[in-house]
Structure formats: C-alpha cells, structure tokens
Motif scaffolding. Structure first.
Motif, PDB file in Angstrom:
ATOM      1  N   MET A   1       6.338  -6.528  18.315  1.00 35.64           N
ATOM      2  CA  MET A   1       7.095  -5.478  18.984  1.00 35.64           C
ATOM      3  C   MET A   1       6.240  -4.229  19.105  1.00 35.64           C
ATOM      4  O   MET A   1       5.603  -3.807  18.129  1.00 35.64           O
ATOM      5  CB  MET A   1       8.364  -5.150  18.190  1.00 35.64           C
ATOM      6  N   GLU A   2       6.216  -3.645  20.292  1.00 36.77           N
ATOM      7  CA  GLU A   2       5.442  -2.431  20.522  1.00 36.77           C
ATOM      8  C   GLU A   2       6.351  -1.209  20.456  1.00 36.77           C
ATOM      9  O   GLU A   2       7.341  -1.113  21.185  1.00 36.77           O
ATOM     10  CB  GLU A   2       4.751  -2.492  21.882  1.00 36.77           C
ATOM     11  N   ILE A   3       6.017  -0.283  19.579  1.00 40.77           N
ATOM     12  CA  ILE A   3       6.748   0.971  19.460  1.00 40.77           C
ATOM     13  C   ILE A   3       5.868   2.076  20.032  1.00 40.77           C
ATOM     14  O   ILE A   3       4.729   2.263  19.608  1.00 40.77           O
ATOM     15  CB  ILE A   3       7.081   1.294  17.986  1.00 40.77           C
ATOM     16  N   GLY A   4       6.401   2.818  21.014  1.00 44.77           N
ATOM     17  CA  GLY A   4       5.631   3.859  21.661  1.00 44.77           C
ATOM     18  C   GLY A   4       5.221   4.961  20.702  1.00 44.77           C
ATOM     19  O   GLY A   4       5.907   5.231  19.709  1.00 44.77           O
ATOM     20  N   SER A   5       4.107   5.607  21.015  1.00 39.76           N
ATOM     21  CA  SER A   5       3.612   6.673  20.148  1.00 39.76           C
ATOM     22  C   SER A   5       4.559   7.858  20.093  1.00 39.76           C
ATOM     23  O   SER A   5       4.552   8.616  19.132  1.00 39.76           O
ATOM     24  CB  SER A   5       2.232   7.131  20.621  1.00 39.76           C
ATOM     25  N   ASN A   6       5.383   8.025  21.120  1.00 32.37           N
ATOM     26  CA  ASN A   6       6.351   9.123  21.152  1.00 32.37           C
ATOM     27  C   ASN A   6       7.792   8.630  21.033  1.00 32.37           C
ATOM     28  O   ASN A   6       8.725   9.373  21.362  1.00 32.37           O
ATOM     29  CB  ASN A   6       6.189   9.951  22.426  1.00 32.37           C
ATOM     30  N   ALA A   7       7.974   7.389  20.589  1.00 29.07           N
ATOM     31  CA  ALA A   7       9.332   6.884  20.365  1.00 29.07           C
ATOM     32  C   ALA A   7      10.021   7.746  19.317  1.00 29.07           C
ATOM     33  O   ALA A   7       9.444   8.046  18.264  1.00 29.07           O
ATOM     34  CB  ALA A   7       9.289   5.435  19.900  1.00 29.07           C
ATOM     35  N   ALA A   8      11.247   8.161  19.589  1.00 27.72           N
ATOM     36  CA  ALA A   8      11.983   9.038  18.665  1.00 27.72           C
ATOM     37  C   ALA A   8      12.913   8.224  17.781  1.00 27.72           C
ATOM     38  O   ALA A   8      13.686   7.385  18.271  1.00 27.72           O
ATOM     39  CB  ALA A   8      12.786  10.069  19.447  1.00 27.72           C
ATOM     40  N   LEU A   9      12.837   8.473  16.478  1.00 30.47           N
ATOM     41  CA  LEU A   9      13.777   7.885  15.523  1.00 30.47           C
ATOM     42  C   LEU A   9      14.999   8.793  15.454  1.00 30.47           C
ATOM     43  O   LEU A   9      14.888   9.972  15.116  1.00 30.47           O
ATOM     44  CB  LEU A   9      13.130   7.767  14.148  1.00 30.47           C
ATOM     45  N   PHE A 188      22.574  -2.879  26.815  1.00 31.00           N
ATOM     46  CA  PHE A 188      22.520  -1.459  26.450  1.00 31.00           C
ATOM     47  C   PHE A 188      21.350  -1.153  25.523  1.00 31.00           C
ATOM     48  O   PHE A 188      20.799  -0.054  25.527  1.00 31.00           O
ATOM     49  CB  PHE A 188      23.816  -1.039  25.751  1.00 31.00           C
ATOM     50  N   ALA A 189      21.007  -2.119  24.669  1.00 29.90           N
ATOM     51  CA  ALA A 189      19.984  -1.901  23.645  1.00 29.90           C
ATOM     52  C   ALA A 189      19.403  -3.248  23.236  1.00 29.90           C
ATOM     53  O   ALA A 189      19.991  -4.307  23.498  1.00 29.90           O
ATOM     54  CB  ALA A 189      20.586  -1.203  22.425  1.00 29.90           C
ATOM     55  N   ARG A 190      18.256  -3.184  22.577  1.00 27.99           N
ATOM     56  CA  ARG A 190      17.689  -4.360  21.937  1.00 27.99           C
ATOM     57  C   ARG A 190      18.005  -4.266  20.449  1.00 27.99           C
ATOM     58  O   ARG A 190      17.646  -3.279  19.796  1.00 27.99           O
ATOM     59  CB  ARG A 190      16.178  -4.420  22.139  1.00 27.99           C
ATOM     60  N   VAL A 191      18.703  -5.248  19.925  1.00 26.96           N
ATOM     61  CA  VAL A 191      19.073  -5.259  18.510  1.00 26.96           C
ATOM     62  C   VAL A 191      17.925  -5.887  17.731  1.00 26.96           C
ATOM     63  O   VAL A 191      17.511  -7.025  18.013  1.00 26.96           O
ATOM     64  CB  VAL A 191      20.394  -6.011  18.293  1.00 26.96           C
ATOM     65  N   VAL A 192      17.413  -5.138  16.761  1.00 30.02           N
ATOM     66  CA  VAL A 192      16.189  -5.527  16.057  1.00 30.02           C
ATOM     67  C   VAL A 192      16.363  -5.307  14.560  1.00 30.02           C
ATOM     68  O   VAL A 192      17.386  -4.792  14.104  1.00 30.02           O
ATOM     69  CB  VAL A 192      14.987  -4.711  16.579  1.00 30.02           C
ATOM     70  N   SER A 193      15.346  -5.679  13.793  1.00 30.56           N
ATOM     71  CA  SER A 193      15.368  -5.505  12.343  1.00 30.56           C
ATOM     72  C   SER A 193      14.395  -4.407  11.919  1.00 30.56           C
ATOM     73  O   SER A 193      13.468  -4.042  12.653  1.00 30.56           O
ATOM     74  CB  SER A 193      14.985  -6.807  11.641  1.00 30.56           C
ATOM     75  N   THR A 194      14.587  -3.900  10.713  1.00 26.79           N
ATOM     76  CA  THR A 194      13.661  -2.916  10.152  1.00 26.79           C
ATOM     77  C   THR A 194      12.247  -3.477  10.094  1.00 26.79           C
ATOM     78  O   THR A 194      11.275  -2.779  10.434  1.00 26.79           O
ATOM     79  CB  THR A 194      14.124  -2.505   8.747  1.00 26.79           C
ATOM     80  N   GLU A 195      12.096  -4.713   9.672  1.00 25.52           N
ATOM     81  CA  GLU A 195      10.774  -5.333   9.587  1.00 25.52           C
ATOM     82  C   GLU A 195      10.077  -5.343  10.940  1.00 25.52           C
ATOM     83  O   GLU A 195       8.880  -5.036  11.052  1.00 25.52           O
ATOM     84  CB  GLU A 195      10.900  -6.755   9.042  1.00 25.52           C
ATOM     85  N   LEU A 198       9.053  -1.594  11.731  1.00 21.52           N
ATOM     86  CA  LEU A 198       7.966  -1.125  10.874  1.00 21.52           C
ATOM     87  C   LEU A 198       6.635  -1.741  11.311  1.00 21.52           C
ATOM     88  O   LEU A 198       5.595  -1.060  11.328  1.00 21.52           O
ATOM     89  CB  LEU A 198       8.251  -1.457   9.413  1.00 21.52           C
ATOM     90  N   GLY A 199       6.662  -3.006  11.657  1.00 23.45           N
ATOM     91  CA  GLY A 199       5.434  -3.664  12.126  1.00 23.45           C
ATOM     92  C   GLY A 199       4.932  -3.072  13.429  1.00 23.45           C
ATOM     93  O   GLY A 199       3.729  -2.841  13.597  1.00 23.45           O
TER      94      GLY A 199
END
Length: 204
Positions: A1-9, A188-195, A198-199
């Motif tokens: 999974m790719e998380i953008g550098s500016n993705a907001a938590l 509406f969203a992609r349902v994902v896990s913490t793991e 984090l990866g």
C-alpha cells in the motif's frame, strides 16, 4: 500500500468521555488505542500532517460536553500533540462530520494533502478514532464525496453496542462489520488495517 507523503492522519474524537461504560455500554476492539498511538507515532516520525478532532457536545448530560473532564483527549493522544515534524491541526465540532468543524478541515487539507498530490492523483486522508459507525463513518463518507482518497483503518477505531428502531439491537462488532462493508463496497473509502498503513507509511 502506498501512503502519500502529504497524506493526513485524521484522529477523530479520542476523548476521555468515551471511557464512561455506564453511558455508552459495551465496546469492541480493545486494541484500538494501541493502533491509534502507533499510527500517530509513524505520522509524526515521517513529518506527515496530523489532524486531531475533538467533539464538543452540546447535548445535555453528554460525557463529551465542552468544558467537562470527559471532553479532554485521552492521555496517550494529548501527550503526542505538538510532537511531530509535520504540520498539525486541531478541529472542534459538535456534529458527526469533522468536515463541519472549525477551522475548516477541507480548506486546511487543500493546502496540505492536495498540495502534495501528483497531477491526477486524489489527496489521501487516513481516518482513525471513535466511533467507527458514527463520526468516523460520517467523516469518511463526506471525505469520499469531496474527492479524497479515504483510508479507513478499521482496527484503529472502536464503537459500542446500540439499540435502534423496532426493538432491534446490534453489537459493536456487527456495527463495525456493517460500516466496513458499506464504506468499502459503496466506494466511499478503502477499509484497511493498521499493519497495511504502517507498512505503506514507513518512509517519506
């Protein structure tokens, strides 16, 4: 999974008032707080933006009432605020969606997440917190409608058993599953896990 550098938590309503079992009833997912903490830590380590959302309830008798002890963030959240290398925002609200809080989450994200998105790529928000089927779900639905790429981290949130109409009741686990199916299946969203997250957010 790719998380953008500016993705907001977006950390929704992780407040002490939700510890009042006499008011809310039985909850699910005791691992939620640990997973939320791990995600905040990863976001702060990598300099990504973090949004802390607080519910200032106007409902009489609510454990989340503005000015009450229950309105405060849980200790593990409060002690992390202001500790990251990235930008941080506090949003306060009195309704379900964080997009109807103050200051405007969408306007802030326009400068943060969208500013870092590549051409043709939707800006990402990562939703965690309390409650799965209430403020988290409403925020995710509205985020999806506004055009964000919404990641809904199911094991970094929890909810409570609930009574509904016609004598129906649903357990927290049933509500969590229904929310996940509706959001993911409905686009509406992609349902994902913490793991997973984090990866994907290991570097910047």
């Amino acid at each position: 999974m790719e998380i953008g550098s500016n993705a907001a938590l977006v950390v929704v309503d992780v407040q002490k008032g939700f510890e009042d079992e006499g008011f809310w009833g039985r909850r699910d997912n005791p691992a939620a707080e640990g997973n939320i903490a791990a995600l905040i830590d990863r976001w702060q380590e990598t300099g990504r933006p973090v949004v802390f959302v607080r519910h200032d309830s106007v409902r009489a008798g609510s454990p989340l009432a503005a000015g009450s002890a229950g309105n405060a963030f849980k200790d593990f959240v409060e002690e992390r605020r202001g500790k990251g290398r990235g930008r941080e925002l506090l949003v306060t609200k009195s309704v379900n969606s964080a997009f109807y809080g103050q200051p405007s989450l969408d306007l802030w994200l326009t400068g943060e997440a969208r500013g870092g998105a590549a051409d043709g790529q939707r800006a990402q928000i990562v939703v965690v917190g309390i409650q799965t089927n209430m403020c988290n779900e409403t925020t995710a639905r509205m985020g999806g409608n506004l055009g964000y790429d919404v990641l809904f981290v199911l094991d970094a949130m929890h909810t409570f058993d609930l009574a509904g109409p016609f004598g129906w009741t649903a357990t927290a686990e049933e509500l969590t599953r229904a929310t996940a199916v509706s959001l993911h299946g409905g686009g509406f969203a992609r349902v994902v896990s913490t793991e997973d997250v984090l990866g994907g957010a290991a570097g910047r």
